[in-house]
Motif scaffolding. Sequence first.
Motif, mmCIF file in Angstrom:
data_model
loop_
_atom_site.group_PDB
_atom_site.id
_atom_site.type_symbol
_atom_site.label_atom_id
_atom_site.label_comp_id
_atom_site.label_asym_id
_atom_site.label_seq_id
_atom_site.Cartn_x
_atom_site.Cartn_y
_atom_site.Cartn_z
ATOM 1 N N SER A 204 0.836 -1.193 0.000
ATOM 2 C CA SER A 204 0.000 0.000 0.000
ATOM 3 C C SER A 204 0.875 1.249 0.000
ATOM 4 N N SER A 205 0.490 2.240 -0.780
ATOM 5 C CA SER A 205 1.228 3.506 -0.797
ATOM 6 C C SER A 205 1.158 4.204 0.566
ATOM 7 N N ARG A 206 0.227 3.785 1.406
ATOM 8 C CA ARG A 206 0.063 4.363 2.739
ATOM 9 C C ARG A 206 0.991 3.738 3.770
ATOM 10 N N LEU A 207 1.619 2.624 3.459
ATOM 11 C CA LEU A 207 2.397 1.870 4.449
ATOM 12 C C LEU A 207 3.825 1.649 3.981
ATOM 13 N N ALA A 208 4.547 2.710 3.777
ATOM 14 C CA ALA A 208 5.925 2.606 3.296
ATOM 15 C C ALA A 208 6.747 1.689 4.198
ATOM 16 N N GLY A 209 7.493 0.784 3.562
ATOM 17 C CA GLY A 209 8.372 -0.107 4.309
ATOM 18 C C GLY A 209 7.685 -1.312 4.914
ATOM 19 N N HIS A 210 6.419 -1.530 4.565
ATOM 20 C CA HIS A 210 5.659 -2.649 5.118
ATOM 21 C C HIS A 210 4.889 -3.368 4.016
ATOM 22 N N GLN A 211 4.550 -4.612 4.283
ATOM 23 C CA GLN A 211 3.712 -5.392 3.371
ATOM 24 C C GLN A 211 2.580 -6.014 4.165
ATOM 25 N N LEU A 212 1.471 -6.193 3.490
ATOM 26 C CA LEU A 212 0.301 -6.821 4.085
ATOM 27 C C LEU A 212 0.240 -8.271 3.619
ATOM 28 N N ILE A 213 0.273 -9.188 4.566
ATOM 29 C CA ILE A 213 0.277 -10.614 4.267
ATOM 30 C C ILE A 213 -1.089 -11.182 4.650
ATOM 31 N N PRO A 214 -1.790 -11.824 3.713
ATOM 32 C CA PRO A 214 -3.067 -12.449 4.071
ATOM 33 C C PRO A 214 -2.818 -13.625 5.010
ATOM 34 N N LEU A 215 -3.447 -13.595 6.173
ATOM 35 C CA LEU A 215 -3.157 -14.627 7.174
ATOM 36 C C LEU A 215 -3.536 -16.027 6.724
ATOM 37 N N GLY A 216 -4.496 -16.155 5.836
ATOM 38 C CA GLY A 216 -4.857 -17.478 5.336
ATOM 39 C C GLY A 216 -3.688 -18.178 4.658
ATOM 40 N N LEU A 217 -2.733 -17.425 4.169
ATOM 41 C CA LEU A 217 -1.545 -17.996 3.537
ATOM 42 C C LEU A 217 -0.693 -18.774 4.549
ATOM 43 N N LEU A 218 -0.811 -18.431 5.825
ATOM 44 C CA LEU A 218 0.050 -19.012 6.852
ATOM 45 C C LEU A 218 -0.440 -20.360 7.370
ATOM 46 N N GLY A 219 -1.625 -20.782 6.970
ATOM 47 C CA GLY A 219 -2.160 -22.048 7.469
ATOM 48 C C GLY A 219 -2.335 -22.006 8.976
ATOM 49 N N GLU A 220 -2.033 -23.117 9.648
ATOM 50 C CA GLU A 220 -2.219 -23.200 11.094
ATOM 51 C C GLU A 220 -1.362 -22.211 11.869
ATOM 52 N N GLN A 221 -0.279 -21.758 11.248
ATOM 53 C CA GLN A 221 0.582 -20.776 11.916
ATOM 54 C C GLN A 221 -0.149 -19.463 12.180
ATOM 55 N N ALA A 222 -1.234 -19.211 11.447
ATOM 56 C CA ALA A 222 -2.013 -17.990 11.640
ATOM 57 C C ALA A 222 -2.683 -17.958 13.005
ATOM 58 N N ASN A 223 -2.825 -19.113 13.659
ATOM 59 C CA ASN A 223 -3.453 -19.159 14.981
ATOM 60 C C ASN A 223 -2.699 -18.348 16.026
ATOM 61 N N GLN A 224 -1.443 -18.010 15.754
ATOM 62 C CA GLN A 224 -0.648 -17.204 16.683
ATOM 63 C C GLN A 224 -1.099 -15.748 16.728
ATOM 64 N N PHE A 225 -1.822 -15.318 15.712
ATOM 65 C CA PHE A 225 -2.092 -13.897 15.540
ATOM 66 C C PHE A 225 -3.584 -13.614 15.474
ATOM 67 N N ALA A 226 -4.100 -12.972 16.480
ATOM 68 C CA ALA A 226 -5.515 -12.601 16.494
ATOM 69 C C ALA A 226 -5.669 -11.157 16.018
ATOM 70 N N PRO A 227 -6.672 -10.890 15.177
ATOM 71 C CA PRO A 227 -6.918 -9.511 14.754
ATOM 72 C C PRO A 227 -7.241 -8.630 15.956
ATOM 73 N N LYS A 228 -6.809 -7.393 15.881
ATOM 74 C CA LYS A 228 -7.048 -6.432 16.955
ATOM 75 C C LYS A 228 -8.147 -5.438 16.600
ATOM 76 N N SER A 229 -8.402 -5.299 15.277
ATOM 77 C CA SER A 229 -9.373 -4.288 14.859
ATOM 78 C C SER A 229 -9.910 -4.623 13.474
ATOM 79 N N MET A 230 -10.950 -3.897 13.114
ATOM 80 C CA MET A 230 -11.455 -3.934 11.739
ATOM 81 C C MET A 230 -11.434 -2.510 11.210
ATOM 82 N N ILE A 231 -10.790 -2.339 10.045
ATOM 83 C CA ILE A 231 -10.833 -1.040 9.379
ATOM 84 C C ILE A 231 -11.867 -1.105 8.257
#
Length: 139
Positions: free
Chosen positions: A88-115
Motif C-alpha cells: 500500500s502507498s500508505r504503508l511505506a516499508g511494510h507489506q500486508l500478508i493475508p493470514l490465510g496464507l500461513l495455514g495453522e501458523q495464523a493461529n498465533q495472531f488474532a486480529p485487533k481491529s477492523m478497518i
Amino acid sequence: MEAKDIRAECACGQAKLVLSGPPKTVMLCACRDCQKSTGSDHSTLGMWADAQITFIGDSVFYAKEAESGATIARHRCPNCGTPLFGISSRLAGHQLIPLGLLGEQANQFAPKSMIFARSKYEWDHTSDGLAQYTTYRDS
C-alpha cells in the motif's frame, strides 16, 4: 506471542514467504476492494516490515487506487492465483500478508481491529468485540 521464521507457500508451491518475527499488527479490512479481492466480507491481514520478509519465487500484481485514495498492489502467484502479499502507498516499508496464507501458523495472531467497518455486511459477526474504525485507524 513472538513468531520466528514462519514459512508459507502458495497452493502450487512456486512462491514462498519466510516471515521473521511477529507482525506489527493484525487487522480485518472490510473495504470494497478487499471484498472483491477475497470474494468475502473482509480480508484478514498481518502487517510485516519489509526487512522481516523473504520472498522466493514469482508474482504478478494488479495495482489500483482504492476507495481510500491509497494505491494498493496485490501480488498473486502467476500459476495458481494464491494471494501472496499487498503493498500500500500508505504503508511505506511494510507489506500486508493475508493470514490465510500461513495455514495453522495464523493461529498465533488474532486480529485487533477492523478497518473500513462502514462497508461490512450485516451478517458478518467476525469483528464483534474488536475495535471498529469507519475508515483507517486513528494512528
